[in-house]
Design an enzyme around this catalytic site. Structure first.
Site, PDB file in Angstrom:
ATOM      1  N   LYS A  98       0.858  -1.196   0.000  1.00 53.31           N
ATOM      2  CA  LYS A  98       0.000   0.000   0.000  1.00 53.31           C
ATOM      3  C   LYS A  98       0.884   1.232   0.000  1.00 53.31           C
ATOM      4  CE  LYS A  98      -4.481   0.967   0.338  1.00 53.31           C
ATOM      5  NZ  LYS A  98      -5.601   0.051   0.029  1.00 53.31           N
TER       6      LYS A  98
HETATM    7  N1  GLU Z   1      -7.346   0.175  -3.190  1.00 58.26           N
HETATM    8  C1  GLU Z   1      -8.105  -0.998  -3.465  1.00 58.26           C
HETATM    9  C2  GLU Z   1      -8.140  -1.905  -2.251  1.00 58.26           C
HETATM   10  O1  GLU Z   1      -7.965  -1.473  -1.140  1.00 58.26           O
HETATM   11  C3  GLU Z   1      -7.644  -1.695  -4.741  1.00 58.26           C
HETATM   12  C4  GLU Z   1      -6.247  -2.233  -4.718  1.00 58.26           C
HETATM   13  C5  GLU Z   1      -5.769  -2.759  -6.056  1.00 58.26           C
HETATM   14  O2  GLU Z   1      -6.534  -2.844  -7.001  1.00 58.26           O
HETATM   15  O3  GLU Z   1      -4.574  -3.062  -6.119  1.00 58.26           O
HETATM   16  O4  GLU Z   1      -8.409  -3.070  -2.351  1.00 58.26           O
END
Ligand code: GLU
Length: 424
Positions: A113
């Protein structure tokens, strides 16, 4: 177990919530439990300074993060968020939830993240672009289509992903669409990606309702957040006959027992400068009334830590669908479970986004693209299957759906960990 010293032991924030969830799953992991400490530390955290020249010529510095929690099963995967409350602890927790989420869906990824501690609201488009490009350049040493792949999250979107893709591509000297997902379709983005997280919320709710003998047609839903997730979820539930009785966002809460039309609301808000509270198709109510509403489903689709000891006792909904990451505190969860409320946990309920991100990445590496129906059908299958596995495990082991999802996900992660062995 020694905690990492870079988050304060008395103020663990969201990372503390993730650790609590790992503690709850560990007794159910059998022999793999000896590896559980792997989950209690992120593999790698990068903190970067992001200096940005603002339109008035001044230079402001922002703090940026990219955390790769675990990459035992594949490259890191996870979104990038811009928010004034972003901290290292929060990004660590979000990356940990990605590790579990991608493993629950059996996607060949690890969890990662990113975030920048910034309020992007007052930024001009060119300031936002410079912020994004400088951040991408700074974290460029650890990202890449085979290393760590970004995607949209809170306050980021397709446009931001296009800048990430362009900056990374320029720095490596080749066009590299696979470094981000959730990018515009004519840059290699996938059809169906924009609505995928909301669609996934609908699929898991539908599966839970089937098993509980509840009807989707006429089901009353209250949604917190009308951004990337809440907007799509509202439209898809509405298309399938559910009634959106309430929506809450940063400005407040609106209510209409006969149903809020999400298309009309989207058109109203897209005119710009409009507040949710002025939408003519609903009345205003207090934020507290949102949580105590007589409805079938509450769908938190905004931030962490929204359902807490302050409101858990008032909740009357039958099902909570966690469209956001980490919306329910562990203490609130215990209260809800005691009341017999079903919680569809984030690592399953909002996994539609990363599932279609995976489809996008596969399409990028094969340069062959699927149509929207194919994407939606595959998404539906992937989430229905994951739901079934988690639901059945929960019933068989008499554990909550969150712990069941963690058993499914952490077992896959720690099996990979064990098979790879300890180096050197
Ligand atoms: N931000 C989204 C999540 O928390 C998508 C993450 C992604 O597609 O890599 O799942």
């Amino acid at each position: 177990m020694q905690l990492p010293t870079y988050v304060h032991k008395d103020n663990l924030g969201q990372w503390g919530v993730f650790l609590e969830q790992v503690d709850r799953v560990t007794p159910h992991l059998g022999k793999l439990g000896v590896w559980a400490d792997t989950l209690r530390r992120p593999k790698r955290c990068l903190i970067v300074d992001v200096p940005v020249r603002m339109d008035d010529g001044t230079v402001h510095h922002f703090e940026g993060y990219r955390v790769q929690h675990n990459i035992s099963r594949g490259p890191g995967k996870g979104g990038l968020r811009y928010h004034p409350d972003v901290t290292l602890s929060e990004v660590m927790a979000l990356s940990g939830w990605m590790t579990v989420k991608v493993a629950v869906l059996n996607l060949p990824y690890g969890g990662a993240k990113g975030g920048i501690r910034v309020d992007p609201k007052p930024f001009s488009s060119s300031e936002l672009e410079r912020l994004t490009r400088r951040y991408t350049s700074e974290v460029g040493i650890i990202i890449g289509p085979d290393k760590d792949i970004m995607a949209p999250d809170v306050n980021t979107n397709e446009k931001v992903m296009a800048w990430v893709m362009d900056t990374y591509s320029i720095n490596v000297g080749t066009t590299s669409p696979g470094v981000v997902t959730g990018k515009p379709v004519n840059l290699g983005g996938s059809l169906g990606r924009r609505d995928a997280t909301g669609r996934g919320c609908y699929v898991v709710a539908r599966e839970a309702m089937r098993r509980l003998g509840m009807e989707m047609r006429g089901a009353r839903i209250a949604i917190q957040g009308f951004g990337n997730v809440g907007d799509a979820a509202a439209r898809i539930f509405h298309q399938n006959g559910a009634i959106i009785v309430s929506i809450q966002d940063i400005d407040g809460t609106i209510y209409n027992p006969a149903g809020i039309n999400p298309y009309q609301l989207r058109d109203f808000l897209s005119e710009g400068g409009k507040s949710l509270l002025d939408f003519p198709g609903a009345e205003r109510i207090s934020n507290n009334d949102f949580w105590s509403m007589d409805c079938d489903i509450i769908l938190p689709a905004a931030h962490e830590n929204q359902i807490t000891l302050d409101n858990a006792n008032n909740i009357r909904a039958r099902i909570i669908v966690e469209g956001a990451n980490g919306p329910t505190s562990p203490q609130a969860e215990d209260i809800l479970l005691d009341k017999g409320i079903i919680i569809l946990p984030d690592v399953l309920a909002n996994a539609g986004g990363v599932t279609v991100s995976y489809f996008e990445w596969v399409q990028n590496s094969s340069s062959f693209f699927w149509n929207e129906d194919e994407i939606n059908v595959r998404l539906d299958h992937a989430l229905s299957d994951a739901f079934k596995a988690v639901w059945e495990l929960g019933q068989n082991m008499k554990i909550s759906l969150r712990t069941a999802a963690f058993v499914v996900g952490c077992t896959r992660v720690l099996e990979a960990r064990q098979l790879r062995g300890l180096y050197p």
